[in-house]
Design an enzyme around this catalytic site. Structure first.
Site, mmCIF file in Angstrom:
data_model
loop_
_atom_site.group_PDB
_atom_site.id
_atom_site.type_symbol
_atom_site.label_atom_id
_atom_site.label_comp_id
_atom_site.label_asym_id
_atom_site.label_seq_id
_atom_site.Cartn_x
_atom_site.Cartn_y
_atom_site.Cartn_z
ATOM 1 N N SER A 1 -26.006 -9.955 -37.895
ATOM 2 C CA SER A 1 -25.559 -10.460 -38.895
ATOM 3 C C SER A 1 -24.881 -11.992 -38.635
ATOM 4 C CB SER A 1 -24.578 -10.008 -39.899
ATOM 5 O OG SER A 1 -24.212 -10.526 -40.954
ATOM 6 N N SER B 1 -22.958 -13.414 -41.122
ATOM 7 C CA SER B 1 -21.913 -13.498 -42.163
ATOM 8 C C SER B 1 -20.713 -13.685 -41.598
ATOM 9 C CB SER B 1 -21.988 -12.106 -43.073
ATOM 10 O OG SER B 1 -23.155 -12.225 -43.680
ATOM 11 N N LYS C 1 -27.681 -1.228 -50.352
ATOM 12 C CA LYS C 1 -27.325 -1.890 -51.546
ATOM 13 C C LYS C 1 -27.625 -0.953 -52.895
ATOM 14 C CE LYS C 1 -28.659 -6.533 -49.889
ATOM 15 N NZ LYS C 1 -29.315 -7.824 -50.111
ATOM 16 N N ASN D 1 -24.515 -6.057 -53.522
ATOM 17 C CA ASN D 1 -24.413 -6.744 -52.097
ATOM 18 C C ASN D 1 -22.871 -7.275 -52.029
ATOM 19 O OD1 ASN D 1 -24.246 -9.160 -53.445
ATOM 20 N ND2 ASN D 1 -25.305 -10.445 -51.832
ATOM 21 N N ASP E 1 -27.203 -12.117 -54.489
ATOM 22 C CA ASP E 1 -28.402 -12.641 -53.760
ATOM 23 C C ASP E 1 -29.390 -13.569 -54.856
ATOM 24 O OD1 ASP E 1 -28.039 -11.317 -51.422
ATOM 25 O OD2 ASP E 1 -28.853 -9.363 -52.004
ATOM 26 N N ASN F 1 -48.064 -9.390 -56.374
ATOM 27 C CA ASN F 1 -47.818 -8.359 -55.513
ATOM 28 C C ASN F 1 -48.935 -7.635 -54.893
ATOM 29 O OD1 ASN F 1 -45.587 -7.179 -53.818
ATOM 30 N ND2 ASN F 1 -46.005 -5.206 -54.984
ATOM 31 N N ARG F 2 -48.887 -7.208 -53.574
ATOM 32 C CA ARG F 2 -50.157 -6.359 -52.978
ATOM 33 C C ARG F 2 -50.268 -5.099 -54.126
ATOM 34 N NH1 ARG F 2 -49.558 -2.446 -49.098
ATOM 35 N NH2 ARG F 2 -47.459 -2.789 -48.817
ATOM 36 N N GLU G 1 -48.946 -2.544 -59.502
ATOM 37 C CA GLU G 1 -48.070 -1.779 -60.318
ATOM 38 C C GLU G 1 -46.617 -2.172 -60.345
ATOM 39 O OE1 GLU G 1 -52.209 0.006 -59.808
ATOM 40 O OE2 GLU G 1 -50.657 -0.574 -58.210
ATOM 41 N N ILE H 1 -37.930 -17.033 -48.714
ATOM 42 C CA ILE H 1 -36.522 -16.772 -48.188
ATOM 43 C C ILE H 1 -36.130 -16.011 -46.734
ATOM 44 C CG2 ILE H 1 -36.394 -16.007 -50.587
ATOM 45 C CD1 ILE H 1 -36.421 -12.877 -49.539
#
Length: 276
Positions: A15, A17, A66, A87, A102, A151-152, A155, A218
């Site tokens: 991290s 942070s 999370k 988060n 986020d 999305n792959r 659903e 991202i």
């Protein structure tokens, strides 16, 4: 007395942070220190009890905790509840309140770094996992015209749209999204496809990309993914994941201290660390 803040997750050693927060504490003259707390799965409840017992002023929460922290908190703000993930936690005299910065951090970084407003924009979000949820629900709070999901596993994207706003959103397979690429002003990759070490893969073909659109990823390791390089070569404006990392941290910092840190300084520190 010096206040204690930190990050709980597993693993946490990578991290950045502490680098961001400890520098901001020092520059603003705030007597506080940010630490890393490695918490194995199954120990989340004990860790949150430790936050209370030790009077830790606030913590960030990262993968894979999370969602797991939520039952141990006294209150979860509505935005975080809708996303289904926390988060950031604030310790208000033993009362623990959970937030999610986020997606909000991502949106703020997108608008400020790209110098745009999202009003009337048509946006495609690739992915339907945790990162996508935060970004999608945060985008819904803007005046964007459309926020569509690809999305792959179709659903998962469908479920997300049904939880969100079916009037402003629809969902596609990745293959269908590729055929519709020219419809969008902003295209966002929220998946880990293209992240180190698998840097040769790309989340979506950019063959139908219009010049001048914004392509955002991202991922911040590497700083410029293969996907962003191709987007730039096709005339797009590109954004990497450093802004989201910094702004979600800055929003957490503000919640803890009431002060807004120097985000440009935070970005500089992060980029320097990633280039080492």
């Amino acid at each position: 007395m010096e206040k204690v803040y930190g990050l709980i997750g597993f693993p946490v050693e990578h991290s950045l942070s502490p680098l961001m927060h400890n520098d901001a504490f020092a520059r603003l003259g705030i007597p506080a220190r940010y630490h890393l707390f490695s918490v194995e799965p199954g120990q989340v409840g004990a860790a949150i009890a430790g936050v209370r017992a030790l009077g830790i002023a606030g913590v960030n929460v990262t993968i894979p905790h999370k969602l797991a922290v939520i039952p141990f908190l006294d209150e979860v703000d509505e935005h975080a509840r809708r996303i289904g993930a926390v988060n950031t936690i604030i310790n208000n005299d033993g009362r623990l309140v959970g937030y999610n910065t986020d997606g909000l951090g991502y949106v703020q970084a997108l608008e400020e770094e790209m110098n745009i407003t999202l009003d009337g924009k048509r946006i495609l979000v690739i992915g339907a996992g945790g990162g996508a949820r935060g970004i999608y629900f945060s985008l819904l709070s803007t005046a964007a015209e459309r926020i569509d999901m690809a999305n792959r596993t179709v659903e998962k994207a469908e479920r997300l749209v049904r939880e969100g706003d079916e009037r402003r959103s629809t969902y596609f397979s990745l293959a269908e999204a590729e055929t519709r690429l020219a419809e969008y002003d902003i295209i966002i990759n929220t998946t880990s496809v293209g992240m180190h070490p698998r840097v040769e893969v790309q989340p979506l073909s950019l063959e139908r990309l219009r010049p001048g659109v914004i392509v955002s990823d991202i991922i911040y390791n590497p700083l410029e993914t293969k996907w962003l390089k191709e987007a730039k070569a096709r005339g797009a404006r590109v954004q990497n994941g450093v802004g989201m990392l910094v702004y979600q941290g800055a929003l957490a910092f503000e919640k803890w201290t009431g002060q807004w840190p120097d985000v440009n300084r935070m970005k500089q520190l992060v980029i320097e660390a990633l280039r080492r």
